[in-house]
Design a protein around this motif. Structure first.
Motif, PDB file in Angstrom:
ATOM      1  N   ALA A  67      86.605  46.161  -6.623  1.00  0.00           N
ATOM      2  CA  ALA A  67      85.761  45.865  -7.788  1.00  0.00           C
ATOM      3  C   ALA A  67      85.665  44.360  -8.065  1.00  0.00           C
ATOM      4  CB  ALA A  67      86.307  46.570  -9.026  1.00  0.00           C
ATOM      5  N   CYS A  68      86.406  43.564  -7.313  1.00  0.00           N
ATOM      6  CA  CYS A  68      86.420  42.109  -7.539  1.00  0.00           C
ATOM      7  C   CYS A  68      85.049  41.503  -7.226  1.00  0.00           C
ATOM      8  CB  CYS A  68      87.493  41.465  -6.666  1.00  0.00           C
ATOM      9  SG  CYS A  68      87.679  39.709  -6.937  1.00  0.00           S
ATOM     10  N   ARG A  69      84.552  40.663  -8.119  1.00  0.00           N
ATOM     11  CA  ARG A  69      83.222  40.067  -7.967  1.00  0.00           C
ATOM     12  C   ARG A  69      83.272  38.573  -7.645  1.00  0.00           C
ATOM     13  NH1 ARG A  69      81.632  44.174  -6.403  1.00  0.00           N
ATOM     14  NH2 ARG A  69      81.280  45.914  -7.770  1.00  0.00           N
ATOM     15  N   ILE A  70      84.408  38.096  -7.203  1.00  0.00           N
ATOM     16  CA  ILE A  70      84.527  36.684  -6.829  1.00  0.00           C
ATOM     17  C   ILE A  70      83.898  36.518  -5.456  1.00  0.00           C
ATOM     18  CG2 ILE A  70      86.145  34.826  -6.327  1.00  0.00           C
ATOM     19  CD1 ILE A  70      88.085  36.213  -8.280  1.00  0.00           C
ATOM     20  N   ARG A  71      82.843  35.696  -5.354  1.00  0.00           N
ATOM     21  CA  ARG A  71      82.068  35.632  -4.114  1.00  0.00           C
ATOM     22  C   ARG A  71      81.755  34.221  -3.615  1.00  0.00           C
ATOM     23  NH1 ARG A  71      82.899  40.530  -3.935  1.00  0.00           N
ATOM     24  NH2 ARG A  71      81.421  42.178  -4.372  1.00  0.00           N
ATOM     25  N   THR A  72      82.008  33.180  -4.372  1.00  0.00           N
ATOM     26  CA  THR A  72      81.524  31.854  -3.971  1.00  0.00           C
ATOM     27  C   THR A  72      82.643  30.919  -3.529  1.00  0.00           C
ATOM     28  OG1 THR A  72      81.617  31.081  -6.255  1.00  0.00           O
ATOM     29  CG2 THR A  72      79.520  31.974  -5.498  1.00  0.00           C
ATOM     30  N   GLY A  73      82.276  30.021  -2.635  1.00  0.00           N
ATOM     31  CA  GLY A  73      83.192  28.972  -2.185  1.00  0.00           C
ATOM     32  C   GLY A  73      84.439  29.538  -1.519  1.00  0.00           C
ATOM     33  N   ASN A  74      85.561  28.879  -1.781  1.00  0.00           N
ATOM     34  CA  ASN A  74      86.849  29.297  -1.222  1.00  0.00           C
ATOM     35  C   ASN A  74      87.555  30.315  -2.103  1.00  0.00           C
ATOM     36  OD1 ASN A  74      86.654  27.565   1.001  1.00  0.00           O
ATOM     37  ND2 ASN A  74      87.430  25.853  -0.193  1.00  0.00           N
ATOM     38  N   ALA A  75      86.993  30.623  -3.247  1.00  0.00           N
ATOM     39  CA  ALA A  75      87.650  31.512  -4.217  1.00  0.00           C
ATOM     40  C   ALA A  75      88.015  32.882  -3.634  1.00  0.00           C
ATOM     41  CB  ALA A  75      86.792  31.661  -5.463  1.00  0.00           C
ATOM     42  N   PRO A  76      87.130  33.553  -2.872  1.00  0.00           N
ATOM     43  CA  PRO A  76      87.521  34.870  -2.339  1.00  0.00           C
ATOM     44  C   PRO A  76      88.766  34.810  -1.452  1.00  0.00           C
ATOM     45  CG  PRO A  76      85.158  34.567  -2.114  1.00  0.00           C
ATOM     46  CD  PRO A  76      85.728  33.247  -2.560  1.00  0.00           C
ATOM     47  N   GLU A  77      88.833  33.815  -0.573  1.00  0.00           N
ATOM     48  CA  GLU A  77      90.007  33.667   0.292  1.00  0.00           C
ATOM     49  C   GLU A  77      91.252  33.350  -0.516  1.00  0.00           C
ATOM     50  OE1 GLU A  77      90.062  31.436   4.085  1.00  0.00           O
ATOM     51  OE2 GLU A  77      87.890  31.437   3.866  1.00  0.00           O
ATOM     52  N   ASN A  78      91.106  32.459  -1.495  1.00  0.00           N
ATOM     53  CA  ASN A  78      92.256  32.068  -2.309  1.00  0.00           C
ATOM     54  C   ASN A  78      92.801  33.243  -3.111  1.00  0.00           C
ATOM     55  OD1 ASN A  78      91.995  29.472  -1.339  1.00  0.00           O
ATOM     56  ND2 ASN A  78      90.856  28.740  -3.106  1.00  0.00           N
ATOM     57  N   ILE A  79      91.905  34.009  -3.725  1.00  0.00           N
ATOM     58  CA  ILE A  79      92.339  35.172  -4.514  1.00  0.00           C
ATOM     59  C   ILE A  79      92.982  36.220  -3.610  1.00  0.00           C
ATOM     60  CG2 ILE A  79      91.468  37.145  -5.857  1.00  0.00           C
ATOM     61  CD1 ILE A  79      91.779  34.610  -7.498  1.00  0.00           C
ATOM     62  N   ALA A  80      92.391  36.459  -2.438  1.00  0.00           N
ATOM     63  CA  ALA A  80      92.967  37.432  -1.499  1.00  0.00           C
ATOM     64  C   ALA A  80      94.371  37.004  -1.079  1.00  0.00           C
ATOM     65  CB  ALA A  80      92.066  37.590  -0.280  1.00  0.00           C
ATOM     66  N   LEU A  81      94.547  35.722  -0.824  1.00  0.00           N
ATOM     67  CA  LEU A  81      95.859  35.201  -0.451  1.00  0.00           C
ATOM     68  C   LEU A  81      96.866  35.389  -1.585  1.00  0.00           C
ATOM     69  CD1 LEU A  81      97.524  33.607   1.664  1.00  0.00           C
ATOM     70  CD2 LEU A  81      96.831  31.542   0.458  1.00  0.00           C
ATOM     71  N   LEU A  82      96.456  35.083  -2.808  1.00  0.00           N
ATOM     72  CA  LEU A  82      97.356  35.245  -3.961  1.00  0.00           C
ATOM     73  C   LEU A  82      97.731  36.710  -4.180  1.00  0.00           C
ATOM     74  CD1 LEU A  82      95.796  32.703  -6.488  1.00  0.00           C
ATOM     75  CD2 LEU A  82      98.018  32.536  -5.327  1.00  0.00           C
ATOM     76  N   LYS A  83      96.784  37.618  -3.972  1.00  0.00           N
ATOM     77  CA  LYS A  83      97.081  39.044  -4.133  1.00  0.00           C
ATOM     78  C   LYS A  83      98.090  39.512  -3.094  1.00  0.00           C
ATOM     79  CE  LYS A  83      92.682  40.282  -6.286  1.00  0.00           C
ATOM     80  NZ  LYS A  83      91.408  40.998  -6.106  1.00  0.00           N
ATOM     81  N   ARG A  84      97.898  39.109  -1.849  1.00  0.00           N
ATOM     82  CA  ARG A  84      98.835  39.507  -0.794  1.00  0.00           C
ATOM     83  C   ARG A  84     100.215  38.882  -1.022  1.00  0.00           C
ATOM     84  NH1 ARG A  84      93.943  40.235   0.919  1.00  0.00           N
ATOM     85  NH2 ARG A  84      93.418  41.650   2.597  1.00  0.00           N
ATOM     86  N   TRP A  85     100.226  37.653  -1.466  1.00  0.00           N
ATOM     87  CA  TRP A  85     101.473  36.971  -1.775  1.00  0.00           C
ATOM     88  C   TRP A  85     102.194  37.714  -2.899  1.00  0.00           C
ATOM     89  CZ3 TRP A  85     102.380  32.826  -5.740  1.00  0.00           C
ATOM     90  CH2 TRP A  85     103.588  32.177  -5.547  1.00  0.00           C
ATOM     91  N   SER A  86     101.454  38.123  -3.913  1.00  0.00           N
ATOM     92  CA  SER A  86     102.031  38.863  -5.040  1.00  0.00           C
ATOM     93  C   SER A  86     102.644  40.181  -4.580  1.00  0.00           C
ATOM     94  CB  SER A  86     100.969  39.146  -6.101  1.00  0.00           C
ATOM     95  OG  SER A  86     100.450  37.947  -6.604  1.00  0.00           O
ATOM     96  N   ILE A  87     101.949  40.894  -3.701  1.00  0.00           N
ATOM     97  CA  ILE A  87     102.482  42.159  -3.192  1.00  0.00           C
ATOM     98  C   ILE A  87     103.801  41.922  -2.467  1.00  0.00           C
ATOM     99  CG2 ILE A  87     102.116  43.970  -1.460  1.00  0.00           C
ATOM    100  CD1 ILE A  87      99.147  43.906  -2.271  1.00  0.00           C
ATOM    101  N   ASN A  88     103.847  40.886  -1.638  1.00  0.00           N
ATOM    102  CA  ASN A  88     105.088  40.575  -0.920  1.00  0.00           C
ATOM    103  C   ASN A  88     106.218  40.243  -1.877  1.00  0.00           C
ATOM    104  OD1 ASN A  88     104.117  41.022   1.668  1.00  0.00           O
ATOM    105  ND2 ASN A  88     103.321  38.955   1.852  1.00  0.00           N
ATOM    106  N   LEU A  89     105.931  39.449  -2.899  1.00  0.00           N
ATOM    107  CA  LEU A  89     106.961  39.095  -3.879  1.00  0.00           C
ATOM    108  C   LEU A  89     107.461  40.335  -4.619  1.00  0.00           C
ATOM    109  CD1 LEU A  89     105.522  35.816  -5.469  1.00  0.00           C
ATOM    110  CD2 LEU A  89     107.398  36.024  -3.835  1.00  0.00           C
ATOM    111  N   LEU A  90     106.542  41.177  -5.056  1.00  0.00           N
ATOM    112  CA  LEU A  90     106.928  42.387  -5.787  1.00  0.00           C
ATOM    113  C   LEU A  90     107.725  43.346  -4.904  1.00  0.00           C
ATOM    114  CD1 LEU A  90     103.593  42.919  -7.724  1.00  0.00           C
ATOM    115  CD2 LEU A  90     105.808  42.315  -8.745  1.00  0.00           C
TER     116      LEU A  90
END
Length: 193
Positions: A129-152
């Motif tokens: 449902a994520c609507r982030i689509r411009t620039g480097n934001a999609p890659e950055n958010i995806a990286l932060l989400k995966r990082w968060s899963i690993n930390l949790l």
């Protein structure tokens, strides 16, 4: 590595080679073949894996771009659901020898990990449902989400789902610190930095 239609010439070449080889019943071609059938969740899936050494194919389009390539793999998945049958053909490039059983297991493990990660990302973080689509934001958010899963996942004192851990970390700063602390190696010494 999955070979997809974003490499159209190579994809079509591999697809056509396998069609021709299968039509002649792989006559005079060295290959390995493995078949697995699994049942569960009201469905039955049959996976046929065929692996061929690169030298059997006589060269590929822009082959020099694929250093270390040793085999080409075709996986035919046939899923029998309660109301329909689906068939999918996938091709893979591999640096491993053409051992269909070994390559089939590696591909299956990869997809199992991908499916589990995608499910967690979608359920826990609403990635679809994520609507982030411009620039480097999609890659950055995806990286932060995966990082968060690993930390949790590294924090093991709170025996709950990833979603529940994320919610607790968002509301309890002490638990958030505990999650961050769990990611620090045990032998970490700040004076060495």
């Amino acid at each position: 590595m999955a070979l997809k239609a974003n490499h159209p010439t190579l994809y079509q070449e591999v697809e056509q080679w396998f069609k021709t080889a299968q039509a002649s019943d792989f006559q005079d071609i060295e290959y390995t073949h493995d078949v697995r059938v699994e049942s569960g969740h009201h469905r039955r899936e049959k996976r046929e894996v065929t692996a061929v050494a690169l030298n059997q194919m006589g060269g590929l389009y822009k082959q020099a771009q694929w250093s270390g390539l040793h085999s080409i793999v075709r996986v035919v998945r046939t899923r029998h659901l309660w109301n329909k049958t689906e068939k999918e053909v996938m091709f893979y490039l591999s640096s491993l020898p053409p051992d269909a059983q070994r390559l089939g297991k590696a591909i299956r493990q990869h997809w199992s990990i991908e499916n589990q990660l995608h499910w967690v990302l979608d359920v826990t973080f609403g990635e679809d449902a994520c609507r982030i689509r411009t620039g480097n934001a999609p890659e950055n958010i995806a990286l932060l989400k995966r990082w968060s899963i690993n930390l949790l996942n590294q924090e093991t004192s709170f025996k709950r789902s990833t979603r529940q851990k994320a919610r607790r970390a968002s509301m309890d700063s002490n638990y958030l610190l505990k999650v961050l602390k769990a990611s620090i190696p045990l032998q970490f010494n700040p004076s060495e930095v």
